[in-house]
Design a protein around this motif. Structure first.
Motif, PDB file in Angstrom:
ATOM      1  N   ILE A  34    -119.055 -27.574  73.245  1.00 45.21           N
ATOM      2  CA  ILE A  34    -118.938 -28.928  73.814  1.00 45.21           C
ATOM      3  C   ILE A  34    -119.940 -29.863  73.143  1.00 45.21           C
ATOM      4  CG2 ILE A  34    -119.274 -30.305  75.908  1.00 45.21           C
ATOM      5  CD1 ILE A  34    -118.155 -27.856  77.479  1.00 45.21           C
ATOM      6  N   THR A  51    -120.893 -20.798  72.087  1.00 45.05           N
ATOM      7  CA  THR A  51    -120.612 -20.591  73.502  1.00 45.05           C
ATOM      8  C   THR A  51    -119.859 -21.832  73.968  1.00 45.05           C
ATOM      9  OG1 THR A  51    -122.666 -21.674  74.190  1.00 45.05           O
ATOM     10  CG2 THR A  51    -122.762 -19.273  73.814  1.00 45.05           C
ATOM     11  N   PRO A  52    -119.268 -21.804  75.145  1.00 46.31           N
ATOM     12  CA  PRO A  52    -118.568 -23.020  75.599  1.00 46.31           C
ATOM     13  C   PRO A  52    -119.467 -24.259  75.611  1.00 46.31           C
ATOM     14  CG  PRO A  52    -117.923 -21.160  76.950  1.00 46.31           C
ATOM     15  CD  PRO A  52    -119.029 -20.667  76.052  1.00 46.31           C
TER      16      PRO A  52
END
Length: 192
Positions: free
Chosen positions: A132, A127-128
């Motif tokens: 990250i 997922t984002p």
């Protein structure tokens, strides 16, 4: 299978990754050479998993070995960057100990997980927020190395380092949760 696992293609790639890291260490003060060898070692990390699945050569040893290689090379870089780098990699080793004791299902979350940890780990970190965190985990020491040798303009370097630091903090939140839970489980087992 037994000892054949040691010669699986993904594990041979792992041995080569360790060799490349070993070659990079004495080149620490020569940034282009260091990044060539260290970066190649890091890039090969994507291939061992690919070949493990493609050739049906997955193994418990291979999964363990892959993480050990990451920790040895990233830990070495952290320690070369700073006398405090040891503490960064110590957290990663403690997390590895905690997750390894859970087994292959360590990524499964439940209601006990803090909300942020669930978000980071959702869909196997795909997922984002997960991306990250993983970028920060792997990329921050490399960005700090590049910053140390002024390999980027200060503005670009600061933006990248800030982004990766945020990701590393997200990863740290997950790591501390696993370490805390591992310590709790050890203390609970002492009571029984």
């Amino acid at each position: 299978m037994g000892h054949d696992v040691l010669f699986f293609v993904p594990n041979v790639i792992g041995y080569f990754r360790l060799f490349l890291f070993g070659v990079s260490v004495p080149l620490f003060q020569q940034p282009y050479w260091f990044l060539l060898f260290y970066g190649t070692s890091v890039a090969l990390d994507a291939f061992d998993g690919y070949f493990a699945r493609k050739l049906n050569q997955t193994s418990r040893f291979g999964a363990w070995f892959d993480v050990v290689i990451d920790l040895v090379s990233r830990g070495g870089l952290w320690c070369m960057l700073s006398k405090y780098g040891y503490y960064m990699i110590l957290v990663e080793w403690l997390t590895f100990l905690a997750t390894h004791s859970i087994g292959s299902n360590w990524k499964a979350t439940d209601d006990d997980f803090p909300y942020v940890c669930k978000l980071v780990m959702a869909k196997n970190f795909k997922t984002p927020l997960g991306a990250i965190a993983i970028s920060g985990l792997h990329g921050l020491p490399i960005a700090l190395y590049c910053q140390h040798f002024s390999l980027m303009t200060p503005t670009v370097s600061n933006i990248i380092t800030l982004f990766l630091t945020c990701g590393r903090i997200l990863a740290l939140r997950v790591e501390l949760f696993y370490i805390q839970n591992h310590i709790k489980s050890l203390l609970n087992s002492e009571e029984h």
